[in-house]
Motif scaffolding. Structure first.
Motif, PDB file in Angstrom:
ATOM      1  N   PHE A 103      88.085  23.097  32.106  1.00 16.48           N
ATOM      2  CA  PHE A 103      88.111  22.103  33.179  1.00 16.48           C
ATOM      3  C   PHE A 103      88.898  20.847  32.827  1.00 16.48           C
ATOM      4  O   PHE A 103      89.381  20.157  33.724  1.00 16.48           O
ATOM      5  N   THR A 104      89.027  20.538  31.540  1.00 14.40           N
ATOM      6  CA  THR A 104      89.643  19.258  31.182  1.00 14.40           C
ATOM      7  C   THR A 104      90.833  19.380  30.254  1.00 14.40           C
ATOM      8  O   THR A 104      91.579  18.416  30.090  1.00 14.40           O
ATOM      9  N   GLY A 105      91.033  20.526  29.611  1.00 13.35           N
ATOM     10  CA  GLY A 105      92.117  20.670  28.646  1.00 13.35           C
ATOM     11  C   GLY A 105      93.148  21.677  29.089  1.00 13.35           C
ATOM     12  O   GLY A 105      93.401  21.866  30.280  1.00 13.35           O
ATOM     13  N   ASP A 106      93.740  22.336  28.114  1.00 14.76           N
ATOM     14  CA  ASP A 106      94.725  23.383  28.388  1.00 14.76           C
ATOM     15  C   ASP A 106      93.968  24.648  28.769  1.00 14.76           C
ATOM     16  O   ASP A 106      93.265  25.244  27.943  1.00 14.76           O
ATOM     17  N   PHE A 107      94.136  25.085  30.013  1.00 11.23           N
ATOM     18  CA  PHE A 107      93.370  26.222  30.508  1.00 11.23           C
ATOM     19  C   PHE A 107      93.705  27.492  29.727  1.00 11.23           C
ATOM     20  O   PHE A 107      92.819  28.309  29.436  1.00 11.23           O
ATOM     21  N   ALA A 108      94.958  27.664  29.364  1.00 15.37           N
ATOM     22  CA  ALA A 108      95.354  28.860  28.619  1.00 15.37           C
ATOM     23  C   ALA A 108      94.689  28.891  27.246  1.00 15.37           C
ATOM     24  O   ALA A 108      94.266  29.958  26.778  1.00 15.37           O
ATOM     25  N   ILE A 109      94.592  27.744  26.603  1.00 14.82           N
ATOM     26  CA  ILE A 109      93.925  27.688  25.295  1.00 14.82           C
ATOM     27  C   ILE A 109      92.451  28.047  25.436  1.00 14.82           C
ATOM     28  O   ILE A 109      91.884  28.773  24.606  1.00 14.82           O
ATOM     29  N   ALA A 110      91.806  27.549  26.484  1.00 13.90           N
ATOM     30  CA  ALA A 110      90.401  27.885  26.720  1.00 13.90           C
ATOM     31  C   ALA A 110      90.230  29.391  26.910  1.00 13.90           C
ATOM     32  O   ALA A 110      89.299  30.004  26.374  1.00 13.90           O
ATOM     33  N   LEU A 111      91.136  30.005  27.659  1.00 13.38           N
ATOM     34  CA  LEU A 111      91.075  31.453  27.861  1.00 13.38           C
ATOM     35  C   LEU A 111      91.303  32.198  26.548  1.00 13.38           C
ATOM     36  O   LEU A 111      90.619  33.192  26.259  1.00 13.38           O
ATOM     37  N   ASP A 112      92.253  31.728  25.747  1.00 10.99           N
ATOM     38  CA  ASP A 112      92.514  32.372  24.459  1.00 10.99           C
ATOM     39  C   ASP A 112      91.305  32.249  23.526  1.00 10.99           C
ATOM     40  O   ASP A 112      90.988  33.195  22.784  1.00 10.99           O
ATOM     41  N   ARG A 113      90.640  31.112  23.551  1.00  7.24           N
ATOM     42  CA  ARG A 113      89.462  30.939  22.697  1.00  7.24           C
ATOM     43  C   ARG A 113      88.339  31.873  23.133  1.00  7.24           C
ATOM     44  O   ARG A 113      87.664  32.490  22.291  1.00  7.24           O
TER      45      ARG A 113
END
Length: 212
Positions: free
Chosen positions: A142-152
């Motif tokens: 919701f607040t950062g890089d959405f792609a990074i959140a998905l990768d995590r």
């Protein structure tokens, strides 16, 4: 007012396997895409900490069925499908953090990838640490890089999948008390692998500005 605070619905046994492994409908609901896009845009435009905290805890207060009704039947490679899978993973962790932390620890022992580094769970990863990963993934969505959140999220799921596969092997050799456990762990490993693949695909699409 009481309707705003009803008892959250727990994830029934088998629901995770059914949702992640099931086929997506051919015709997707435009409402699912519109609500997902509007929600993400609204929070990113004004990431009020209180609003973000409420979104992270939404399924704790309202139940996973409230999210499922909106997004669960959207394509796996879509914005609502990606958000649904992040919430589903968080719900799975929240309802069985002890088992998921065991699988994650085993996965870090047997995995030869950098997934545990990408997932970012503190070591040793017990129930509080894996819950923290789930919350931080949603916060990042919701607040950062959405792609990074998905990768995590994908990396966490892959580590747990490796752990469940290893636990299934152990159970094959020694678990006479619970003969169904090897099959259950193997199914969980397969579903988490599918989930990880779908989240990774969404991350690639988001980076190409192609995740609708």
């Amino acid at each position: 007012m009481a309707a705003d605070y009803h008892r959250p619905t727990k994830l029934p046994p088998g629901m995770f396997e059914d949702f992640v492994g099931g086929a997506d409908p051919a015709q997707l609901s435009r409402a699912a895409h519109d609500t997902a896009a509007a929600l993400l845009a609204r929070v990113r435009a004004d990431p009020d900490p209180e609003i973000v905290a409420r979104l992270i805890d939404y399924t704790d207060r309202h139940g996973i069925d409230a999210i499922a009704e909106l997004w669960s039947r959207s394509s796996a490679k879509s914005l609502p499908g990606a958000l649904w899978r992040i919430y589903l993973l968080r719900t799975l962790i929240g309802q069985d953090a002890e088992l998921l932390s065991l699988a994650y620890r085993r996965g870090t022992d047997v995995s030869r990838t950098i997934d545990q580094v990408v997932a970012g769970a503190a070591a040793p990863a017990g129930p509080p640490e894996v819950r923290d990963v789930a919350d931080r993934v949603l916060h990042g969505a919701f607040t950062g890089d959405f792609a990074i959140a998905l990768d995590r999220a994908a990396a966490f799921a892959r580590v747990c999948a490796a752990g469940f596969a290893s636990l299934a092997d152990d159970a094959d050799a020694s678990d006479a008390v619970h003969p169904d456990r090897p099959a259950a762990f193997t199914r969980r490993a397969l579903r988490l692998t599918e989930l990880a693949d779908e989240l990774s695909a969404c991350a690639r699409l988001w980076r190409r500005d192609a995740l609708d």
